[in-house]
Write an enzyme that holds these catalytic residues in place. Structure first.
Site, PDB file in Angstrom:
ATOM      1  N   GLU A  35       0.864  -1.163   0.000  1.00 23.15           N
ATOM      2  CA  GLU A  35       0.000   0.000   0.000  1.00 23.15           C
ATOM      3  C   GLU A  35       0.911   1.227   0.000  1.00 23.15           C
ATOM      4  O   GLU A  35       1.792   1.346   0.850  1.00 23.15           O
ATOM      5  CB  GLU A  35      -0.891   0.008   1.253  1.00 23.15           C
ATOM      6  CG  GLU A  35      -1.783   1.226   1.253  1.00 23.15           C
ATOM      7  CD  GLU A  35      -2.762   1.281   2.424  1.00 23.15           C
ATOM      8  OE1 GLU A  35      -2.803   0.340   3.227  1.00 23.15           O
ATOM      9  OE2 GLU A  35      -3.469   2.295   2.508  1.00 23.15           O
ATOM     10  N   ARG A 260       4.943 -12.697   9.822  1.00 23.69           N
ATOM     11  CA  ARG A 260       5.637 -11.467   9.479  1.00 23.69           C
ATOM     12  C   ARG A 260       6.939 -11.372  10.257  1.00 23.69           C
ATOM     13  O   ARG A 260       7.115 -11.989  11.295  1.00 23.69           O
ATOM     14  CB  ARG A 260       4.761 -10.246   9.720  1.00 23.69           C
ATOM     15  CG  ARG A 260       4.323 -10.023  11.144  1.00 23.69           C
ATOM     16  CD  ARG A 260       3.633  -8.655  11.304  1.00 23.69           C
ATOM     17  NE  ARG A 260       2.628  -8.376  10.301  1.00 23.69           N
ATOM     18  CZ  ARG A 260       2.620  -7.275   9.534  1.00 23.69           C
ATOM     19  NH1 ARG A 260       3.533  -6.355   9.660  1.00 23.69           N
ATOM     20  NH2 ARG A 260       1.664  -7.084   8.655  1.00 23.69           N
ATOM     21  N   LYS A 270       4.037   0.888   9.901  1.00 21.80           N
ATOM     22  CA  LYS A 270       4.195   2.086   9.068  1.00 21.80           C
ATOM     23  C   LYS A 270       3.616   3.319   9.756  1.00 21.80           C
ATOM     24  O   LYS A 270       4.106   4.420   9.585  1.00 21.80           O
ATOM     25  CB  LYS A 270       3.522   1.877   7.709  1.00 21.80           C
ATOM     26  CG  LYS A 270       4.396   1.082   6.747  1.00 21.80           C
ATOM     27  CD  LYS A 270       3.885   1.164   5.327  1.00 21.80           C
ATOM     28  CE  LYS A 270       2.771   0.198   5.093  1.00 21.80           C
ATOM     29  NZ  LYS A 270       2.397   0.056   3.678  1.00 21.80           N
TER      30      LYS A 270
HETATM   31  P1  ATP Z   1      -0.452  -1.563   6.564  1.00 26.82           P
HETATM   32  O1  ATP Z   1      -1.312  -2.453   5.717  1.00 26.82           O
HETATM   33  O2  ATP Z   1      -0.774  -1.575   8.011  1.00 26.82           O
HETATM   34  O3  ATP Z   1      -0.252  -0.202   6.029  1.00 26.82           O
HETATM   35  P2  ATP Z   1       1.628  -3.421   5.917  1.00 26.82           P
HETATM   36  O4  ATP Z   1       2.921  -3.546   6.646  1.00 26.82           O
HETATM   37  O5  ATP Z   1       0.718  -4.571   5.815  1.00 26.82           O
HETATM   38  O6  ATP Z   1       0.983  -2.164   6.571  1.00 26.82           O
HETATM   39  P3  ATP Z   1       1.587  -3.302   3.066  1.00 26.82           P
HETATM   40  O7  ATP Z   1       2.066  -2.208   2.204  1.00 26.82           O
HETATM   41  O8  ATP Z   1       0.167  -3.686   2.989  1.00 26.82           O
HETATM   42  O9  ATP Z   1       1.963  -2.873   4.517  1.00 26.82           O
HETATM   43  O10 ATP Z   1       2.506  -4.575   2.874  1.00 26.82           O
HETATM   44  C1  ATP Z   1       2.844  -5.084   1.610  1.00 26.82           C
HETATM   45  C2  ATP Z   1       3.203  -6.533   1.737  1.00 26.82           C
HETATM   46  O11 ATP Z   1       4.301  -6.685   2.632  1.00 26.82           O
HETATM   47  C3  ATP Z   1       2.059  -7.326   2.294  1.00 26.82           C
HETATM   48  O12 ATP Z   1       1.917  -8.491   1.482  1.00 26.82           O
HETATM   49  C4  ATP Z   1       2.484  -7.676   3.675  1.00 26.82           C
HETATM   50  O13 ATP Z   1       2.004  -8.932   4.036  1.00 26.82           O
HETATM   51  C5  ATP Z   1       4.006  -7.663   3.601  1.00 26.82           C
HETATM   52  N1  ATP Z   1       4.574  -7.285   4.885  1.00 26.82           N
HETATM   53  C6  ATP Z   1       4.355  -6.154   5.564  1.00 26.82           C
HETATM   54  N2  ATP Z   1       5.010  -6.155   6.738  1.00 26.82           N
HETATM   55  C7  ATP Z   1       5.678  -7.319   6.800  1.00 26.82           C
HETATM   56  C8  ATP Z   1       6.544  -7.921   7.766  1.00 26.82           C
HETATM   57  N3  ATP Z   1       6.850  -7.320   8.905  1.00 26.82           N
HETATM   58  N4  ATP Z   1       7.061  -9.135   7.475  1.00 26.82           N
HETATM   59  C9  ATP Z   1       6.766  -9.747   6.327  1.00 26.82           C
HETATM   60  N5  ATP Z   1       5.963  -9.240   5.383  1.00 26.82           N
HETATM   61  C10 ATP Z   1       5.416  -8.043   5.609  1.00 26.82           C
HETATM   62 MG    MG Z   2      -1.280  -4.235   4.527  1.00 28.51          MG
END
Ligand code: ATP
Ligand code: MG
Length: 560
Positions: A35, A260, A270
């Site tokens: 995102e 994760r 984030k």
């Molecule tokens: P949010 O959705 O709360 O803004 P997010 O960390 O999920 O934060 P995204 O941009 O949706 O951010 O993440 C993109 C991809 O990265 C998703 O497929 C997510 O599962 C993966 N991802 C995010 N954080 C982690 C992590 N700490 N470890 C492994 N994969 C992650």
């Molecule tokens: Mg996300």
């Protein structure tokens, strides 16, 4: 499937089985779906390595897809940084760059299809009421009074929602599933909300925006993703994604959840990272203390080391926290192979060699990288006045201290044996200068008479030295779990106030004058350092300490 490939984690096992049974016609197609509401961090790197790595290993493809369904939080600055970071990590999505917003029209049509099938309805409950009606884990929800609207009425209202007739938050489109379902995600989840907001790609075209849960699975399906890999918190969303796909009768990707990445002494949210930036607790997303890809890049981490780290920690189905030391170990292993050694003195103490001729300069040969003979050697100038590290001298040395002290002889790296014969102090009684003698027969660092010294220290010739600012970083937080705070406090309470120490006037050997921003070195005995890409000026470099060395010297230092 290539014959050398062998599964090294449970996801690879699934993929291999699917290839063996020809589940998707032998295809493997993954995606990385960020995102664009922040910069990528090391957790994302794990997901990137996993998704692109699987496709590489099994001859498949990986899409980059921006999940841009939240117009108020998203920005093209983030889109650009994410693309730069994925590329820097060494991955390429080819011509398969997509945005969830590319599919808004298609998604709208899908929604109409569900309304026509009696599987979705327009609901007039407010957000608060919707939450109230939803029930809890132990109590079933209640049906919305708007649940039984006719197909015709639903279609009419939904089109009018799209046309902008209603205010934000006054209506939603919801899936009609089961308000008593044990999985809360199945209790008539919201598919669309009204939001009169400008979108960074679609502009003002839309005033209804799809929810993530209504978007993600359909996007995967439209791109014919075979293995949709996500983190564990989406496990109980999977029944909903499967329900949408089944009701629409479209291609069904397989969702696989993994744990994760969590790391000690840092945060991966984030929202919190954005807060650090906004409140200027750090200098920006690329502050070298941040766990972001751009922060690590600026600090001197290499993509190879980050990939090796992701490989090393593997992929699991249960959440755990990895020790920051594991990441630092991967960085050291990589830099040890590739970084040239140089000498730099961070806290200079002046040394005058009494028996060395005034005005003379000696060029000594130094090895650039003992791990890599092809890196060759360089010349380092030696002269009567030198700098050594303040820490490398003790007037009254503790037991086990092998460096310089009155009457003690040590080796200057690549140069000569020197012996301290006198100590000069200022009015405050602080040591400001050492008077030493050198043994000219020990040139290169060995005595022809076989005499040994216990310590070897680094040095820089004063008249040839270059000045630089050096930034020493420590962990951003002073607790392994920064979210562990007393009632009423936030994670900010655990910020480490000493996470940055700036040394204004370090002394560098002259070869470092040619260092370009981004160049990485090992400062002998001190650690790995990288010339800062933002603040270095021609003739006045700024160096970031990438990571310390783990050596006996550092251990001795802590004990003494
Ligand atoms: P949010 O959705 O709360 O803004 P997010 O960390 O999920 O934060 P995204 O941009 O949706 O951010 O993440 C993109 C991809 O990265 C998703 O497929 C997510 O599962 C993966 N991802 C995010 N954080 C982690 C992590 N700490 N470890 C492994 N994969 C992650
Ligand atoms: Mg996300």
């Amino acid at each position: 499937m290539s014959t050398e490939a062998r599964a090294s984690n449970f996801i690879e096992e699934i993929v291999e089985e699917d290839l063996r049974t020809n589940k998707y016609g032998g295809r493997i197609h993954t995606r990385f779906p960020p995102e664009p509401n922040g910069y990528l961090h090391i957790g994302h790197a794990k997901s990137i390595c996993l998704n692109f790595g699987l496709a590489q290993k099994y001859g498949g493809l990986t899409n980059l897809r921006f999940d841009d369904t939240n117009p108020t939080k998203e920005d093209t600055e983030y889109v650009d940084s994410i693309m730069a970071d994925v590329r820097w990590l060494g991955f390429d999505w080819g011509d398969r760059l997509f945005y969830a917003s590319d599919y808004f029209e298609q998604l709208f049509d899908y929604a109409v299809r569900l309304i026509e099938a009696g599987k979705a309805y327009v609901c007039d409950l407010s957000a608060d009421q919707t939450r109230e009606f939803r029930g809890t884990l132990t109590q079933p929800g209640k049906n919305s009074p708007y649940r039984d609207r006719s197909v015709g009425e639903n279609l009419d209202l939904f089109l009018r929602m799209k046309a902008g007739e209603f205010l934000d938050g006054t209506r939603t489109l919801r899936a009609k599933i089961d308000m008593a379902h044990p999985n809360l995600n199945m209790r008539d989840p919201v598919m669309y909300r009204i939001l009169h907001a400008h979108h960074h790609r679609t502009g003002d075209k839309w005033c209804i925006y799809p929810m993530y849960d209504w978007t993600h699975g359909q996007n995967d399906s439209q791109e014919r993703i075979t293995h949709s890999i996500c983190t564990l918190e989406f496990e109980n969303h999977r029944p909903l994604y499967d329900w949408f796909i089944k009701e629409l009768g479209i291609f069904a990707p397989q969702q696989i959840e993994f744990a994760r990445l969590n790391l000690t002494y840092t945060i991966m949210s984030k929202r919190w990272l954005l807060q650090l930036v906004k409140e200027k607790r750090v200098t920006g997303w690329d502050d070298p203390r941040m766990p972001t890809i751009c922060g690590f890049r600026r600090r001197g981490y290499t993509p190879e080391a980050i990939r090796a780290f992701c490989d090393r920690i593997g992929v699991a189905k249960f959440n755990s926290t990895i020790d920051m030391q594991v990441l630092e170990g991967a960085i050291r292993d990589d830099l040890n192979r590739r970084a040239n050694r140089v000498m730099a003195v961070l806290r200079p103490l002046k040394v005058v060699i009494e028996n060395y001729p005034d005005g003379q300069t000696d060029e000594l040969e130094a090895i650039n990288n003992p791990e890599d003979p092809s890196a060759g050697t360089r010349k380092v100038p030696f002269s009567k006045t030198l700098y050594i590290e303040q820490d490398d001298f003790r007037e009254t040395p503790p037991k086990g201290y092998y460096r310089l002290a009155p009457g003690v002889e040590v080796r200057l790296r690549y140069a000569y044996f020197i012996k301290c014969v006198d100590v000069v102090k200022n009015a405050a009684g602080e040591v400001v200068e050492l008077r030493c003698t050198y043994d000219p027969t020990t040139r290169g660092g060995n005595a022809p008479d076989g005499r040994k010294v216990k310590g070897t220290i680094h040095w820089v010739s004063a008249q040839h030295a270059h000045s630089a600012e050096v930034r020493l970083y420590d962990y951003l937080f002073n607790k392994p779990d920064p979210s562990d705070v007393p009632e009423g406090e936030t994670f900010l309470a655990n910020l480490n106030p000493n996470s940055l120490e700036t040394i204004a006037d370090a002394k560098l050997e002259p070869s470092l004058a040619a260092a370009k921003p981004g160049d990485r070195f090992q400062f002998e005995r001190l650690g790995y350092f990288c010339a800062d890409t933002k603040d270095s000026q021609p003739g006045k470099p700024v160096f970031n300490r990438t990571v310390t060395l783990k050596d006996t010297w550092a251990k001795l230092e802590r004990k003494s």
